[in-house]
Design a protein around this motif. Structure first.
Motif, mmCIF file in Angstrom:
data_model
loop_
_atom_site.group_PDB
_atom_site.id
_atom_site.type_symbol
_atom_site.label_atom_id
_atom_site.label_comp_id
_atom_site.label_asym_id
_atom_site.label_seq_id
_atom_site.Cartn_x
_atom_site.Cartn_y
_atom_site.Cartn_z
ATOM 1 N N LEU A 15 0.761 -1.082 0.211
ATOM 2 C CA LEU A 15 -0.150 0.165 0.006
ATOM 3 C C LEU A 15 1.113 0.971 -0.136
ATOM 4 N N ARG A 16 0.719 2.817 -0.672
ATOM 5 C CA ARG A 16 0.659 3.756 -0.275
ATOM 6 C C ARG A 16 0.546 4.523 1.123
ATOM 7 N N ALA A 17 0.745 5.297 1.738
ATOM 8 C CA ALA A 17 0.684 5.638 3.128
ATOM 9 C C ALA A 17 -1.172 6.475 2.851
ATOM 10 N N GLY A 18 -1.105 6.591 1.860
ATOM 11 C CA GLY A 18 -2.453 7.748 1.700
ATOM 12 C C GLY A 18 -3.504 6.393 0.652
ATOM 13 N N ALA A 19 -3.862 5.210 0.841
ATOM 14 C CA ALA A 19 -4.657 4.262 0.649
ATOM 15 C C ALA A 19 -5.197 4.342 1.458
ATOM 16 N N ALA A 20 -7.058 4.394 1.095
ATOM 17 C CA ALA A 20 -8.486 4.665 1.647
ATOM 18 C C ALA A 20 -8.471 3.463 2.415
ATOM 19 N N PHE A 21 -8.949 3.694 3.227
ATOM 20 C CA PHE A 21 -9.903 2.763 3.942
ATOM 21 C C PHE A 21 -10.351 1.004 3.354
ATOM 22 N N LYS A 22 -11.584 1.808 2.937
ATOM 23 C CA LYS A 22 -11.634 0.665 2.490
ATOM 24 C C LYS A 22 -11.507 0.074 0.949
ATOM 25 N N ASP A 23 -9.761 0.443 0.395
ATOM 26 C CA ASP A 23 -9.253 0.083 -0.750
ATOM 27 C C ASP A 23 -7.820 -1.275 0.740
ATOM 28 N N LEU A 26 -3.595 4.501 10.020
ATOM 29 C CA LEU A 26 -3.199 2.710 10.679
ATOM 30 C C LEU A 26 -2.501 2.488 10.644
ATOM 31 N N MET A 27 -1.493 2.734 10.179
ATOM 32 C CA MET A 27 -0.080 1.896 10.209
ATOM 33 C C MET A 27 0.276 1.766 11.315
ATOM 34 N N SER A 28 1.007 0.264 11.744
ATOM 35 C CA SER A 28 2.238 0.446 13.047
ATOM 36 C C SER A 28 3.531 0.579 12.156
ATOM 37 N N ALA A 57 -8.586 6.579 12.367
ATOM 38 C CA ALA A 57 -8.084 6.871 10.727
ATOM 39 C C ALA A 57 -8.736 6.506 9.208
ATOM 40 N N VAL A 58 -8.552 6.708 8.601
ATOM 41 C CA VAL A 58 -9.440 6.723 7.217
ATOM 42 C C VAL A 58 -7.997 6.522 6.251
ATOM 43 N N THR A 59 -6.725 6.328 5.885
ATOM 44 C CA THR A 59 -5.679 6.001 5.950
ATOM 45 C C THR A 59 -4.244 5.198 5.648
ATOM 46 N N ALA A 60 -3.597 4.588 4.880
ATOM 47 C CA ALA A 60 -2.684 3.663 5.544
ATOM 48 C C ALA A 60 -1.425 4.103 6.461
ATOM 49 N N GLY A 61 -1.780 5.641 6.060
ATOM 50 C CA GLY A 61 0.059 6.245 7.121
ATOM 51 C C GLY A 61 -0.911 6.437 8.043
#
Length: 249
Positions: A19-27, A92-94, A86-90
Protein backbone atom coordinates in the motif's frame (compact mmCIF):
# COMPACT_ATOMS: atom_id res chain seq x y z
CA UNK A 1 30.90 -26.35 7.83
CA UNK A 2 30.39 -25.75 4.10
CA UNK A 3 26.65 -26.43 3.88
CA UNK A 4 24.91 -23.10 3.48
CA UNK A 5 22.03 -22.64 5.93
CA UNK A 6 18.58 -21.91 4.58
CA UNK A 7 17.92 -18.18 4.55
CA UNK A 8 14.78 -16.07 4.31
CA UNK A 9 15.16 -15.66 0.54
CA UNK A 10 14.76 -19.43 0.13
CA UNK A 11 11.29 -19.58 1.71
CA UNK A 12 9.73 -16.10 1.43
CA UNK A 13 6.90 -15.06 -0.88
CA UNK A 14 8.43 -12.91 -3.62
CA UNK A 15 5.18 -11.63 -5.15
CA UNK A 16 3.79 -9.12 -2.68
CA UNK A 17 1.04 -6.52 -2.70
CA UNK A 18 1.71 -3.30 -0.81
CA UNK A 19 0.00 0.00 0.00
CA UNK A 20 0.88 3.64 -0.29
CA UNK A 21 0.44 5.79 2.79
CA UNK A 22 -2.57 7.52 1.22
CA UNK A 23 -4.53 4.30 0.56
CA UNK A 24 -8.15 4.65 1.79
CA UNK A 25 -9.68 2.45 4.51
CA UNK A 26 -12.06 0.60 2.19
CA UNK A 27 -9.32 -0.01 -0.36
CA UNK A 28 -7.20 -1.58 2.38
CA UNK A 29 -10.02 -3.92 3.40
CA UNK A 30 -10.72 -4.80 -0.23
CA UNK A 31 -7.06 -5.57 -0.92
CA UNK A 32 -6.76 -7.82 2.14
CA UNK A 33 -9.90 -9.68 1.09
CA UNK A 34 -8.82 -10.18 -2.51
CA UNK A 35 -5.29 -11.30 -1.63
CA UNK A 36 -6.36 -13.38 1.37
CA UNK A 37 -3.84 -11.70 3.67
CA UNK A 38 -4.17 -10.25 7.15
CA UNK A 39 -1.49 -7.57 6.87
CA UNK A 40 0.02 -5.33 4.21
CA UNK A 41 3.28 -3.35 4.10
CA UNK A 42 3.05 0.40 3.55
CA UNK A 43 5.59 2.08 1.27
CA UNK A 44 6.80 5.65 0.92
CA UNK A 45 7.31 7.32 -2.45
CA UNK A 46 10.76 5.74 -2.79
CA UNK A 47 9.39 2.22 -2.29
CA UNK A 48 10.81 1.82 1.20
CA UNK A 49 8.77 0.01 3.85
CA UNK A 50 7.64 2.53 6.48
CA UNK A 51 4.95 0.55 8.28
CA UNK A 52 2.48 -2.33 8.25
CA UNK A 53 -1.32 -2.29 8.34
CA UNK A 54 -2.88 -5.40 9.85
CA UNK A 55 -6.42 -6.51 10.63
CA UNK A 56 -5.77 -5.48 14.23
CA UNK A 57 -5.20 -1.90 13.04
CA UNK A 58 -8.58 -1.90 11.27
CA UNK A 59 -10.68 -3.43 14.05
CA UNK A 60 -11.00 -0.26 16.22
CA UNK A 61 -13.17 1.18 13.43
CA UNK A 62 -15.75 -1.53 14.15
CA UNK A 63 -15.14 -1.69 17.89
CA UNK A 64 -16.02 1.96 18.38
CA UNK A 65 -18.45 2.25 15.47
CA UNK A 66 -21.49 2.90 17.67
CA UNK A 67 -19.72 5.16 20.08
CA UNK A 68 -16.13 6.28 20.11
CA UNK A 69 -14.01 6.13 23.24
CA UNK A 70 -14.39 9.89 23.66
CA UNK A 71 -18.13 9.50 24.17
CA UNK A 72 -17.70 8.26 27.73
CA UNK A 73 -14.32 9.77 28.52
CA UNK A 74 -10.76 8.78 27.80
CA UNK A 75 -9.81 5.67 25.87
CA UNK A 76 -8.44 2.69 27.73
CA UNK A 77 -4.69 3.00 28.29
CA UNK A 78 -2.60 0.99 25.84
CA UNK A 79 -5.32 0.70 23.18
CA UNK A 80 -5.30 1.84 19.56
CA UNK A 81 -8.65 3.56 19.96
CA UNK A 82 -7.41 6.61 18.07
CA UNK A 83 -7.35 4.44 14.92
CA UNK A 84 -11.16 4.35 15.00
CA UNK A 85 -11.10 7.72 13.21
CA UNK A 86 -8.19 6.95 10.86
CA UNK A 87 -9.06 6.69 7.17
CA UNK A 88 -5.69 6.16 5.43
CA UNK A 89 -2.93 3.57 5.60
CA UNK A 90 -0.52 6.21 6.89
CA UNK A 91 -2.72 6.87 9.91
CA UNK A 92 -3.59 3.22 10.52
CA UNK A 93 -0.23 1.56 10.12
CA UNK A 94 2.03 0.34 12.89
CA UNK A 95 5.36 2.10 12.51
CA UNK A 96 8.25 1.78 12.24
CA UNK A 97 7.92 -1.50 10.41
CA UNK A 98 9.63 -4.59 11.82
CA UNK A 99 11.55 -6.04 8.86
CA UNK A 100 14.18 -8.60 7.97
CA UNK A 101 16.67 -8.91 5.12
CA UNK A 102 16.62 -11.68 2.52
CA UNK A 103 19.97 -13.09 3.65
CA UNK A 104 18.89 -13.46 7.29
CA UNK A 105 18.74 -17.00 8.65
CA UNK A 106 15.41 -18.58 9.47
CA UNK A 107 16.42 -18.69 13.13
CA UNK A 108 16.98 -14.93 13.13
CA UNK A 109 13.63 -14.29 11.43
CA UNK A 110 11.88 -16.53 13.96
CA UNK A 111 13.46 -14.60 16.86
CA UNK A 112 12.38 -11.27 15.36
CA UNK A 113 8.80 -12.53 14.99
CA UNK A 114 8.70 -13.87 18.53
CA UNK A 115 10.17 -10.76 20.14
CA UNK A 116 7.80 -8.45 18.30
CA UNK A 117 4.76 -10.76 18.46
CA UNK A 118 4.10 -10.60 14.71
CA UNK A 119 3.06 -13.33 12.28
CA UNK A 120 4.91 -12.06 9.20
CA UNK A 121 7.76 -9.77 8.26
CA UNK A 122 8.37 -7.59 5.21
CA UNK A 123 11.65 -8.59 3.59
CA UNK A 124 13.75 -5.60 2.52
CA UNK A 125 17.10 -4.88 0.91
CA UNK A 126 19.82 -2.81 2.52
CA UNK A 127 18.09 0.39 1.39
CA UNK A 128 14.77 -0.64 2.93
CA UNK A 129 13.02 -1.42 -0.37
CA UNK A 130 10.43 -4.21 -0.30
CA UNK A 131 11.56 -7.57 -1.69
CA UNK A 132 9.02 -10.00 -0.29
CA UNK A 133 7.14 -11.27 2.76
CA UNK A 134 8.05 -14.10 5.10
CA UNK A 135 5.45 -15.66 7.39
CA UNK A 136 5.48 -18.15 10.25
CA UNK A 137 4.31 -20.83 7.84
CA UNK A 138 7.25 -20.07 5.54
CA UNK A 139 9.70 -20.61 8.38
CA UNK A 140 8.23 -24.05 9.03
CA UNK A 141 8.87 -25.21 5.44
CA UNK A 142 12.34 -26.36 6.46
CA UNK A 143 10.76 -29.14 8.53
CA UNK A 144 9.35 -30.68 5.34
CA UNK A 145 12.86 -31.80 4.44
CA UNK A 146 13.21 -35.54 3.76
CA UNK A 147 14.72 -37.71 6.50
CA UNK A 148 17.20 -39.13 3.98
CA UNK A 149 18.53 -35.65 3.18
CA UNK A 150 18.92 -34.84 6.86
CA UNK A 151 20.79 -38.09 7.53
CA UNK A 152 23.13 -37.47 4.60
CA UNK A 153 23.99 -33.97 5.83
CA UNK A 154 24.53 -35.12 9.42
CA UNK A 155 26.90 -37.83 8.13
CA UNK A 156 28.77 -35.45 5.83
CA UNK A 157 28.86 -32.22 7.81
CA UNK A 158 28.90 -33.44 11.42
CA UNK A 159 30.11 -37.00 11.81
CA UNK A 160 32.82 -37.09 9.14
CA UNK A 161 34.14 -33.63 9.95
CA UNK A 162 34.02 -33.96 13.71
CA UNK A 163 35.09 -37.55 14.31
CA UNK A 164 36.94 -38.17 11.05
CA UNK A 165 39.30 -35.30 11.91
CA UNK A 166 40.30 -37.13 15.11
CA UNK A 167 40.67 -40.56 13.54
CA UNK A 168 43.13 -41.01 10.66
CA UNK A 169 41.57 -44.31 9.62
CA UNK A 170 38.00 -42.98 9.79
CA UNK A 171 36.98 -45.86 12.05
CA UNK A 172 35.15 -43.59 14.50
CA UNK A 173 33.00 -41.97 11.83
CA UNK A 174 32.19 -45.27 10.13
CA UNK A 175 31.12 -46.84 13.43
CA UNK A 176 28.54 -44.13 14.15
CA UNK A 177 24.98 -44.95 13.20
CA UNK A 178 22.57 -42.21 12.09
CA UNK A 179 18.83 -42.83 12.05
CA UNK A 180 16.31 -40.13 11.19
CA UNK A 181 12.58 -40.56 11.65
CA UNK A 182 10.20 -37.64 11.19
CA UNK A 183 13.11 -35.26 11.68
CA UNK A 184 14.29 -36.83 14.95
CA UNK A 185 17.96 -37.86 14.68
CA UNK A 186 19.37 -40.74 16.73
CA UNK A 187 23.15 -41.16 16.94
CA UNK A 188 24.50 -44.56 17.98
CA UNK A 189 27.87 -46.28 18.25
CA UNK A 190 31.18 -45.90 20.04
CA UNK A 191 33.74 -43.13 19.71
CA UNK A 192 37.27 -42.76 21.02
CA UNK A 193 36.83 -39.20 22.28
CA UNK A 194 33.61 -38.85 24.30
CA UNK A 195 34.38 -35.17 24.91
CA UNK A 196 33.18 -34.56 21.33
CA UNK A 197 29.72 -36.06 21.91
CA UNK A 198 28.04 -32.87 23.26
CA UNK A 199 29.43 -30.92 20.30
CA UNK A 200 28.14 -33.57 17.89
CA UNK A 201 24.66 -33.23 19.37
CA UNK A 202 24.82 -29.43 19.17
CA UNK A 203 25.93 -29.43 15.53
CA UNK A 204 23.35 -32.04 14.58
CA UNK A 205 20.59 -29.98 16.15
CA UNK A 206 21.67 -27.04 13.97
CA UNK A 207 21.13 -28.99 10.72
CA UNK A 208 18.14 -27.66 8.78
CA UNK A 209 15.00 -29.71 9.35
CA UNK A 210 16.13 -31.47 12.54
CA UNK A 211 13.30 -31.67 15.08
CA UNK A 212 15.27 -33.27 17.92
CA UNK A 213 18.50 -35.19 18.60
CA UNK A 214 18.90 -38.31 20.70
CA UNK A 215 22.39 -39.51 21.48
CA UNK A 216 23.35 -43.07 22.37
CA UNK A 217 27.04 -42.50 21.64
CA UNK A 218 29.43 -44.20 24.06
CA UNK A 219 33.15 -44.47 24.62
CA UNK A 220 35.31 -47.46 23.66
CA UNK A 221 34.67 -50.70 25.56
CA UNK A 222 36.94 -51.33 28.53
CA UNK A 223 39.43 -54.14 28.11
CA UNK A 224 38.79 -57.06 30.49
CA UNK A 225 41.37 -57.65 33.24
CA UNK A 226 42.45 -61.21 32.43
CA UNK A 227 44.77 -61.57 35.47
CA UNK A 228 43.55 -59.58 38.47
CA UNK A 229 46.77 -60.46 40.37
CA UNK A 230 48.86 -58.43 37.95
CA UNK A 231 48.99 -54.62 38.20
CA UNK A 232 46.87 -52.70 35.75
CA UNK A 233 48.89 -51.65 32.70
CA UNK A 234 47.48 -48.16 33.06
CA UNK A 235 48.66 -47.87 36.65
CA UNK A 236 52.18 -46.50 37.29
CA UNK A 237 54.73 -49.11 38.34
CA UNK A 238 57.39 -48.79 41.03
CA UNK A 239 60.13 -46.21 40.55
CA UNK A 240 63.20 -48.41 40.05
CA UNK A 241 65.52 -45.40 40.05
CA UNK A 242 65.13 -45.16 43.82
CA UNK A 243 66.53 -47.75 46.25
CA UNK A 244 63.90 -50.22 47.33
CA UNK A 245 63.35 -51.12 50.93
CA UNK A 246 62.86 -54.76 51.80
CA UNK A 247 60.87 -55.96 54.73
CA UNK A 248 62.87 -57.61 57.49
CA UNK A 249 61.68 -60.80 59.10
Amino acid sequence: MDAAPTVVDDVMTHRVVALRAGAAFKDIVKTMWEWRVSALPVLDDAGRVVGVVSEADLLPKEEYRRGGPGRYGQARPGTDAHKAWAVTAGDLMSAPAVTVTADATLAHAARVMARNNVKRLPVVDRAGALKGIVSRADLLKVFLRADEDIAAEVRREVVLRLFGAHDDLGRDSEAIGIEVREGVVTLTGRVCDTDLVPLAVLLTRAVEGVVDVRSALAGPPRRPNLDPDLPDADMPGPDLSRPQRTARA
